[in-house]
Design an enzyme around this catalytic site. Structure first.
Site, PDB file in Angstrom:
ATOM      1  N   SER A  25       2.476  83.585   6.135  1.00 41.80           N
ATOM      2  CA  SER A  25       1.444  82.893   6.894  1.00 41.80           C
ATOM      3  C   SER A  25       1.808  81.431   7.049  1.00 41.80           C
ATOM      4  CB  SER A  25       0.082  83.027   6.190  1.00 41.80           C
ATOM      5  OG  SER A  25      -0.960  82.494   6.982  1.00 41.80           O
ATOM      6  N   ASP A  26       1.364  80.849   8.166  1.00 44.33           N
ATOM      7  CA  ASP A  26       1.582  79.425   8.392  1.00 44.33           C
ATOM      8  C   ASP A  26       0.435  78.907   9.249  1.00 44.33           C
ATOM      9  OD1 ASP A  26       3.755  77.241   7.992  1.00 44.33           O
ATOM     10  OD2 ASP A  26       3.126  77.020  10.084  1.00 44.33           O
ATOM     11  N   GLN A  27       0.112  77.639   9.091  1.00 48.53           N
ATOM     12  CA  GLN A  27      -1.036  77.082   9.805  1.00 48.53           C
ATOM     13  C   GLN A  27      -0.751  75.677  10.299  1.00 48.53           C
ATOM     14  OE1 GLN A  27      -4.633  75.449   7.740  1.00 48.53           O
ATOM     15  NE2 GLN A  27      -5.625  77.269   8.592  1.00 48.53           N
ATOM     16  N   GLY A  73      -0.781  81.550  11.791  1.00 43.00           N
ATOM     17  CA  GLY A  73       0.124  82.669  12.039  1.00 43.00           C
ATOM     18  C   GLY A  73       0.112  83.611  10.850  1.00 43.00           C
TER      19      GLY A  73
END
Length: 200
Positions: A74-76, A111
């Protein structure tokens, strides 16, 4: 006698305590691993393209040492006027971010990737979430930052804590996405791979 199938190991490709705490809510056993990924955006890459790419890149980086696992990446990013707001890192930068956000709307894009290393198949998505900030005085921003010190959080706040007092309203399908891991979108991806939080 039919053997009992055991779900493949579940790994969170992150060392974020916030994402770990969110995933723990599902009650599934998992481990964590630190992905070694260059998080700089590519030229011309949009924020949504960036977080989708990085979520998968983090999962695949961890996959190199886990050939039989299900890996969550995950990425933000937080955006204001199409400009990315990173993690502030210090008080001065956090002040500037919140002063700029005062009375405005910031778009958070998270994401998510679920990678099955047995097949190499990756499922990816991007979950948007909008934060409408109250009009904030410098004194209130100062007071908030001194109390919560959210210097490792994109956007300079912790929505699960006192940061909620900064908002006029929230807009999105999954409030967990704002903290860094969209659980509502994650659950069906895990179920499809045999990890069902509610059982069969």
């Amino acid at each position: 006698m039919t053997p009992i199938s055991t779900p493949v190991p579940l790994i969170l490709a992150s060392t974020s305590p916030y994402r770990r705490a969110l995933l723990e809510r599902l009650g599934l056993p998992f481990s964590t691993a630190a992905p070694d990924v260059d998080e700089r955006p590519h030229p011309g890459e949009s924020p949504s393209e960036l977080v989708r790419r990085l979520a998968e890149a983090k999962a695949r980086a961890v996959a190199e040492n886990h050939p039989d696992a299900l890996i969550i990446g995950s990425d933000q990013v937080a955006c204001l006027d199409d400009a990315i707001l990173g993690k502030p890192g210090d008080h001065q930068t956090a002040m500037a971010q919140l002063e700029r956000a005062s009375g405005r709307c910031a778009l958070f894009q998270t994401g998510l990737c679920v990678l099955d290393t047995r097949s190499g198949q990756a499922q990816t998505l991007v979950e948007p979430f909008r934060v409408h900030f109250r009009v904030l005085s410098r004194a209130r921003i100062q007071g908030y930052l001194e109390r919560e010190r959210p210097y490792d959080c994109a956007g300079s706040f912790k929505s699960e804590g006192l940061g909620i007092a900064l908002f006029e309203r929230l807009e999105g399908d999954d409030p967990n996405a704002l903290i860094g891991l969209p659980l509502i979108r994650l659950i069906p991806l895990l179920e499809a791979a045999g990890h069902c939080p509610l059982g069969s």
